[in-house]
Design an enzyme around this catalytic site. Structure first.
Site, PDB file in Angstrom:
ATOM      1  N   ARG A 109      12.999   1.282   5.918  1.00  0.00           N
ATOM      2  CA  ARG A 109      12.566   1.258   7.323  1.00  0.00           C
ATOM      3  C   ARG A 109      13.501   2.069   8.214  1.00  0.00           C
ATOM      4  O   ARG A 109      13.102   2.556   9.264  1.00  0.00           O
ATOM      5  CB  ARG A 109      12.512  -0.180   7.850  1.00  0.00           C
ATOM      6  CG  ARG A 109      11.474  -1.068   7.185  1.00  0.00           C
ATOM      7  CD  ARG A 109      11.312  -2.353   7.990  1.00  0.00           C
ATOM      8  NE  ARG A 109      10.605  -3.402   7.267  1.00  0.00           N
ATOM      9  CZ  ARG A 109       9.278  -3.537   7.213  1.00  0.00           C
ATOM     10  NH1 ARG A 109       8.507  -2.665   7.824  1.00  0.00           N
ATOM     11  NH2 ARG A 109       8.723  -4.533   6.545  1.00  0.00           N
ATOM     12  N   GLU A 161       0.927   0.044  16.535  1.00  0.00           N
ATOM     13  CA  GLU A 161       1.028  -0.144  15.076  1.00  0.00           C
ATOM     14  C   GLU A 161       1.701   1.059  14.410  1.00  0.00           C
ATOM     15  O   GLU A 161       1.711   2.161  14.942  1.00  0.00           O
ATOM     16  CB  GLU A 161      -0.377  -0.333  14.482  1.00  0.00           C
ATOM     17  CG  GLU A 161      -0.656  -1.727  13.930  1.00  0.00           C
ATOM     18  CD  GLU A 161       0.127  -2.101  12.663  1.00  0.00           C
ATOM     19  OE1 GLU A 161       1.282  -1.674  12.492  1.00  0.00           O
ATOM     20  OE2 GLU A 161      -0.443  -2.841  11.851  1.00  0.00           O
ATOM     21  N   ASP A 162       2.251   0.806  13.257  1.00  0.00           N
ATOM     22  CA  ASP A 162       2.883   1.892  12.509  1.00  0.00           C
ATOM     23  C   ASP A 162       1.836   2.761  11.819  1.00  0.00           C
ATOM     24  O   ASP A 162       1.888   3.979  11.868  1.00  0.00           O
ATOM     25  CB  ASP A 162       3.890   1.352  11.476  1.00  0.00           C
ATOM     26  CG  ASP A 162       3.319   0.247  10.577  1.00  0.00           C
ATOM     27  OD1 ASP A 162       2.142  -0.143  10.750  1.00  0.00           O
ATOM     28  OD2 ASP A 162       4.053  -0.224   9.688  1.00  0.00           O
ATOM     29  N   LYS A 174      -4.470   6.977   8.209  1.00  0.00           N
ATOM     30  CA  LYS A 174      -4.978   7.465   6.920  1.00  0.00           C
ATOM     31  C   LYS A 174      -6.480   7.205   6.908  1.00  0.00           C
ATOM     32  O   LYS A 174      -6.934   6.223   6.339  1.00  0.00           O
ATOM     33  CB  LYS A 174      -4.369   6.647   5.772  1.00  0.00           C
ATOM     34  CG  LYS A 174      -2.943   6.929   5.390  1.00  0.00           C
ATOM     35  CD  LYS A 174      -2.618   6.067   4.157  1.00  0.00           C
ATOM     36  CE  LYS A 174      -1.163   5.954   3.857  1.00  0.00           C
ATOM     37  NZ  LYS A 174      -0.886   4.918   2.831  1.00  0.00           N
ATOM     38  N   PHE A 219       1.435   6.901  -0.208  1.00  0.00           N
ATOM     39  CA  PHE A 219       2.236   5.806   0.324  1.00  0.00           C
ATOM     40  C   PHE A 219       3.504   6.360   0.960  1.00  0.00           C
ATOM     41  O   PHE A 219       4.294   7.028   0.302  1.00  0.00           O
ATOM     42  CB  PHE A 219       2.580   4.795  -0.765  1.00  0.00           C
ATOM     43  CG  PHE A 219       3.057   3.499  -0.182  1.00  0.00           C
ATOM     44  CD1 PHE A 219       2.145   2.576   0.317  1.00  0.00           C
ATOM     45  CD2 PHE A 219       4.407   3.223  -0.085  1.00  0.00           C
ATOM     46  CE1 PHE A 219       2.574   1.387   0.901  1.00  0.00           C
ATOM     47  CE2 PHE A 219       4.848   2.036   0.495  1.00  0.00           C
ATOM     48  CZ  PHE A 219       3.934   1.117   0.980  1.00  0.00           C
ATOM     49  N   ASP A 267      -4.460   1.922   7.975  1.00  0.00           N
ATOM     50  CA  ASP A 267      -4.747   2.238   6.571  1.00  0.00           C
ATOM     51  C   ASP A 267      -6.162   1.758   6.254  1.00  0.00           C
ATOM     52  O   ASP A 267      -7.124   2.415   6.648  1.00  0.00           O
ATOM     53  CB  ASP A 267      -3.659   1.575   5.721  1.00  0.00           C
ATOM     54  CG  ASP A 267      -3.717   1.929   4.243  1.00  0.00           C
ATOM     55  OD1 ASP A 267      -4.044   3.068   3.917  1.00  0.00           O
ATOM     56  OD2 ASP A 267      -3.427   1.048   3.423  1.00  0.00           O
TER      57      ASP A 267
END
Ligand code: IMP
Ligand code: MG
Length: 179
Positions: A164, A98-99, A130, A151, A102
């Site tokens: 991106r 995953e990127d 995060k 963000f 959150d």
């Protein structure tokens, strides 16, 4: 595009170093296993492309796509499968790539869904974490960077599908998403 970035949070060099290290760690941990890397589109594609080349053992890859955010910056809580995996998971040691972790809602949903398909094991690798933002109880087994509650975009991560292709992780100027 670069003018929209307030500051760089993680540089290209720092990312490359961390991904190299993670690839070596995964290669060691999975050397006697049957590794299947599952990339969650679209945010993790850049990370996936680099990480898989830093892995030196045999492995397979697959992709799935879910949506949780729409175009905004806050999670809706709802997760929808847009594209499912192509192969059955029995006997594979799954590593979800995953990127960013959150609220954790997306990953806990995906992990639960894939667990039901009875893989040999299932773990999570995320580029960014995060921890302050967590709303469900989930931890990454591997994570490259803990970042503050801001963000971020770049290296696969988007704001409204843009940014991106930035090669680093940066913070977008506030006025761009607060109007
Ligand atoms: P979660 O379900 O809240 O953990 O959200 C995970 C997904 O939200 C990620 O895969 C990203 O697509 C998106 N996301 C969360 N934080 C950010 C961010 O700072 N920048 C860009 N996308 C983010
Ligand atoms: Mg995403």
């Amino acid at each position: 595009m670069k003018d929209d970035i307030e500051r760089v949070l993680v540089t290209e060099k720092e990312i490359a170093k961390a991904v190299e290290k993670l690839g070596a760690q995964i290669s060691e941990d999975y050397k006697d296993k049957n590794l299947l890397l599952v990339s969650v589109l679209k945010g993790s594609v850049v990370f996936m492309a680099d990480l898989m080349r830093a892995i030196t053992i045999r492995c397979k890859i697959d992709f799935m796509s879910v949506s949780s955010y729409g175009a905004g910056v806050n999670t809706s809580g709802a997760v929808k499968i847009i594209k499912d995996l192509d192969i059955p998971l029995e006997d594979y040691d799954i590593l979800i790539v995953e990127d960013i972790l959150d609220s954790g809602i997306t990953l806990s949903y995906i992990r639960e869904l894939l667990s039901q398909r009875k893989p040999a094991s299932i773990k999570i690798a995320t580029l960014l974490d995060k921890p302050e933002r967590r709303r469900v109880d989930i931890k990454a087994d591997y994570s490259c960077f803990h970042i503050p509650d801001e963000f971020v975009v770049g290296y696969g991560l988007d704001y409204a599908e843009v940014y991106r292709n930035l090669p680093y992780i940066g913070v977008v100027k506030r006025e761009l998403y607060e109007g």
